[in-house]
Scaffold this motif. Structure first.
Motif, PDB file in Angstrom:
ATOM      1  N   VAL A  35       0.875  -1.181   0.000  1.00 27.66           N
ATOM      2  CA  VAL A  35       0.000   0.000   0.000  1.00 27.66           C
ATOM      3  C   VAL A  35       0.905   1.221   0.000  1.00 27.66           C
ATOM      4  CG1 VAL A  35      -1.947  -1.005   1.249  1.00 27.66           C
ATOM      5  CG2 VAL A  35      -0.088   0.025   2.538  1.00 27.66           C
TER       6      VAL A  35
ATOM      7  N   VAL B  60     -10.931   6.146   5.944  1.00 28.77           N
ATOM      8  CA  VAL B  60     -10.358   4.852   5.529  1.00 28.77           C
ATOM      9  C   VAL B  60      -8.916   5.053   5.048  1.00 28.77           C
ATOM     10  CG1 VAL B  60     -10.533   3.047   3.772  1.00 28.77           C
ATOM     11  CG2 VAL B  60     -12.568   3.800   4.985  1.00 28.77           C
ATOM     12  N   GLN B  61      -8.690   6.115   4.279  1.00 25.86           N
ATOM     13  CA  GLN B  61      -7.338   6.360   3.767  1.00 25.86           C
ATOM     14  C   GLN B  61      -6.351   6.657   4.892  1.00 25.86           C
ATOM     15  OE1 GLN B  61      -8.349   9.295   0.666  1.00 25.86           O
ATOM     16  NE2 GLN B  61      -7.018   8.072  -0.640  1.00 25.86           N
TER      17      GLN B  61
ATOM     18  N   GLU C 279      -5.191   3.433   6.385  1.00 31.25           N
ATOM     19  CA  GLU C 279      -4.814   2.368   5.460  1.00 31.25           C
ATOM     20  C   GLU C 279      -3.449   1.745   5.725  1.00 31.25           C
ATOM     21  OE1 GLU C 279      -5.385   3.454   1.411  1.00 31.25           O
ATOM     22  OE2 GLU C 279      -4.528   1.576   0.686  1.00 31.25           O
ATOM     23  N   HIS C 280      -2.492   2.558   6.160  1.00 29.21           N
ATOM     24  CA  HIS C 280      -1.147   2.012   6.344  1.00 29.21           C
ATOM     25  C   HIS C 280      -0.977   1.340   7.703  1.00 29.21           C
ATOM     26  CE1 HIS C 280      -1.251   6.041   7.909  1.00 29.21           C
ATOM     27  NE2 HIS C 280      -0.352   5.633   8.767  1.00 29.21           N
TER      28      HIS C 280
ATOM     29  N   GLN D  75     -15.033  -2.223   9.286  1.00 25.30           N
ATOM     30  CA  GLN D  75     -14.689  -1.976   7.885  1.00 25.30           C
ATOM     31  C   GLN D  75     -15.159  -3.118   6.975  1.00 25.30           C
ATOM     32  OE1 GLN D  75     -10.484  -0.915   7.616  1.00 25.30           O
ATOM     33  NE2 GLN D  75     -11.051   1.234   7.873  1.00 25.30           N
TER      34      GLN D  75
ATOM     35  N   HIS E 120      -9.900   0.532  -0.764  1.00 26.97           N
ATOM     36  CA  HIS E 120      -8.936   0.957   0.265  1.00 26.97           C
ATOM     37  C   HIS E 120      -9.007   0.045   1.492  1.00 26.97           C
ATOM     38  CE1 HIS E 120      -7.052   4.447  -1.462  1.00 26.97           C
ATOM     39  NE2 HIS E 120      -8.224   4.835  -1.926  1.00 26.97           N
ATOM     40  N   ILE E 121     -10.225  -0.355   1.870  1.00 27.90           N
ATOM     41  CA  ILE E 121     -10.363  -1.245   3.029  1.00 27.90           C
ATOM     42  C   ILE E 121      -9.717  -2.595   2.718  1.00 27.90           C
ATOM     43  CG2 ILE E 121     -12.027  -2.538   4.426  1.00 27.90           C
ATOM     44  CD1 ILE E 121     -13.898  -0.111   4.276  1.00 27.90           C
TER      45      ILE E 121
ATOM     46  N   ASP F  29      -7.327  -3.270   0.561  1.00 27.37           N
ATOM     47  CA  ASP F  29      -5.866  -3.114   0.519  1.00 27.37           C
ATOM     48  C   ASP F  29      -5.291  -3.109   1.932  1.00 27.37           C
ATOM     49  OD1 ASP F  29      -5.892  -3.071  -2.182  1.00 27.37           O
ATOM     50  OD2 ASP F  29      -5.539  -0.922  -2.406  1.00 27.37           O
ATOM     51  N   ARG F  30      -5.988  -2.418   2.841  1.00 21.91           N
ATOM     52  CA  ARG F  30      -5.493  -2.361   4.228  1.00 21.91           C
ATOM     53  C   ARG F  30      -5.435  -3.758   4.843  1.00 21.91           C
ATOM     54  NH1 ARG F  30      -8.401  -0.573   9.661  1.00 21.91           N
ATOM     55  NH2 ARG F  30      -6.541  -0.476  10.958  1.00 21.91           N
TER      56      ARG F  30
END
Ligand code: ADP
Length: 402
Positions: free
Chosen positions: A122, A222-223, A226-227, A275, A373-374, A376-377
Motif C-alpha cells: 500500500v 479509511v485512507q 490504510e497504512h 470496515q 482501500h479497506i 488493501d489495508r
C-alpha cells in the motif's frame, strides 16, 4: 518518543557507545586532523565486528526504527523498531533510488535526509535520515533512522484531492439549488404547486450533497488508517448478522431480496469488523441501486461466504493481490444489467461512474473506492465478474492469519 525526530537521539547513543571504543562520527567538522586513532594507543579501535555488535546492542534499546547499513548501503542490522514498523518493506526502502543517491552523497557530508514513497503493498511515505559512523580501522557504517510519515502524506494528498474533486462534484447540485431559489423568488413566487415541485427537487439535490460529503469523509477516514494494519479479529458469522440487520431497512418493501449462504464454522480472520461490514454494505447497496437497471424488476442479491484460496476467485482483479494462503471469501452477486468489461478495472477509481446508467444521477462514485482501500489495508483481494444482461459478482477475500 512518538512524533519526535529520533535521529539526534540515535546519533547520541551511537556516540555514547562509540565513546568508549574509539569511534567517532564521520564529520569533517567534528574530526580534528590530529584525532587519528591509529596514532593514539588509548583510542585504538577494537576489532570492528565487536564494535559493531556493541553498537547494535545499544541502538536496539532506542525506541525508534533504526537500520545499520554497510558502506555500500546493504542492511547489516535492522532494529526491533524498524521491523515492527516496516517489516518486509525495509529492503525496498534501502533500495529506493532516493535512498541510494543519498547514500552515495554521504561521503561528502555527515547526514542526509530523504523522503520517499513506497507503492507496494500500500502507499507509504517514509522519511529516512542517514548518518555515517566510523567504527575504526578505516571502516564505517551508516545509521539510518526511519519515520513513517504516511499520515501527513495522506492528509496532504486528501486536502488537494478534496479541493479538486469535491468542488467539482458539489458545484452541480449547488448550481441547481441556486437556480431553484431564484425561480421560487421570481417566476414561481405566486405558484404554490410549482413551489412544491421545486422544493421536492431541491430536497433531492441537498440529499445528494449530503451523501457526497458523507462518502468523502468516510473515504478520508479509511485512507488515514490504510497504512496501519488492523489489529482485531473478524468473526464472519457476526459480520453477516450485522449485515443482515443493517440491510433490512434498505430491502424492506423494495424490489430486491437478499439470500445469504454461509458455510458452517468459518474461522475468524485478522481485520477490522466495522470496515468489513462497510465493504459488504457498499456492495449490497450497489446491487440494490443498480440491480434493476432502469426497470422495476425484482433483483435477487446473493451473499455467499466460504473459506477459499485467492486462486479460486474469478473475475478481474482490482484490489491488492493478497497472498497464496487460505482466506474467507464473501461474494455479492446480483441478476442486474451487468457492467461492460472495459469499465471493470476502473470501477474502484474515485468518482468513476459508468456513463448512461442510473449511476450518473444517484451515485457518488466513491463506494467502490472505499471498498478497495479497506481491502488493501487488509491485504485482501477484490475481483469483479460481470456479464452484460446477466448480472455481476463482486468477491472480496480476506486472508486468515498465518
Ligand atoms: P456509486 O456511489 O456511484 O454507486 P461506486 O463506486 O459504488 O459508486 O460504483 C461505481 C460504479 O460502478 C457505479 O456508478 C455503477 O456504474 C457501477 N456499479 C457498481 N456496482 C454495480 C452493480 N452491482 N451493477 C451494475 N453496476 C454497478
Amino acid at each position: 518518543m512518538a512524533g519526535l525526530w529520533p535521529e539526534d537521539v540515535v546519533a547520541g547513543m551511537a556516540l555514547l557507545a562509540a565513546g568508549g571504543m574509539g569511534w567517532r562520527m564521520v564529520a569533517g567538522r567534528r574530526r580534528a586532523a590530529t584525532e587519528d586513532p591509529g596514532s593514539d594507543p588509548a583510542r585504538a579501535a577494537p576489532p570492528s565486528a565487536d564494535a559493531l555488535s556493541r553498537m547494535i546492542e545499544v541502538l536496539d534499546l532506542v525506541p525508534a526504527a533504526i537500520l545499520v547499513l554497510d558502506a555500500g548501503g546493504r542492511i547489516l542490522h535492522a532494529g526491533p523498531g524498524a521491523w515492527e514498523l516496516f517489516g518486509d518493506s525495509l529492503g525496498a526502502i534501502v533500495r529506493h533510488p532516493a535512498a541510494q543517491s543519498a547514500l552515495l552523497r554521504l561521503h561528502e557530508g555527515d547526514r542526509a535526509e530523504v523522503d520517499m514513497v513506497l507503492d507496494v503493498p500500500v502507499r507509504r511515505a517514509v522519511r529516512a535520515q542517514f548518518r555515517r559512523v566510523d567504527i575504526g580501522r578505516g571502516e564505517s557504517v551508516v545509521l539510518a533512522t526511519l519515520l513513517d510519515v504516511s499520515e501527513q502524506d495522506a492528509v496532504e494528498r486528501m486536502r488537494t484531492d478534496f479541493v479538486a474533486y469535491a468542488s467539482h462534484e458539489l458545484r452541480t447540485p449547488l448550481a441547481a439549488l441556486t437556480g431553484f431559489i431564484e425561480t421560487l423568488r421570481g417566476p414561481a413566487a405566486d405558484d404554490p404547486p410549482a413551489q412544491q415541485r421545486f422544493l421536492g427537487v431541491m430536497a433531492g439535490q441537498a440529499a445528494r450533497m449530503q451523501r457526497l460529503l458523507d462518502r468523502l469523509l468516510m473515504l478520508s477516514r479509511v485512507q488515514m488508517s490504510e497504512h496501519r494494519k488492523p489489529r482485531g479479529q473478524v468473526n464472519p458469522a457476526a459480520v453477516i448478522a450485522r449485515v443482515r440487520d443493517e440491510t433490512a431497512p434498505l430491502l424492506d418493501g423494495g424490489p430486491a431480496t437478499l439470500h445469504i449462504d454461509m458455510a458452517d464454522d468459518l474461522p475468524s480472520f485478522p481485520g477490522d469488523s466495522d470496515q468489513v461490514v462497510q465493504v459488504l454494505l457498499n456492495l449490497i447497496e450497489n446491487a440494490i441501486k443498480y440491480g434493476s437497471g432502469e426497470s422495476d424488476r425484482a433483483v435477487r442479491i446473493g451473499l455467499r461466504v466460504r473459506q477459499a484460496a485467492p486462486s479460486a476467485m474469478v473475475g478481474v482483479d482490482v484490489g491488492a493481490t493478497g497472498g497464496a494462503r487460505n482466506g474467507i471469501a464473501f461474494a455479492v452477486t446480483d441478476n442486474g444489467p451487468g457492467i461492460e468489461a472495459r469499465h471493470l478495472p476502473r470501477l474502484t477509481e474515485r468518482f468513476y461512474r459508468v456513463e448512461g446508467t442510473a449511476a450518473r444521477r444517484t451515485g457518488t462514485g466513491l463506494g467502490l473506492a472505499i471498498v478497495k482501500h479497506i481491502i488493501d489495508r487488509h491485504d485482501g483481494r477484490l475481483t469483479i465478474d460481470s456479464v452484460v444482461g446477466r448480472g455481476t459478482a463482486f468477491t472480496v477475500w480476506f486472508p486468515l492469519a498465518g
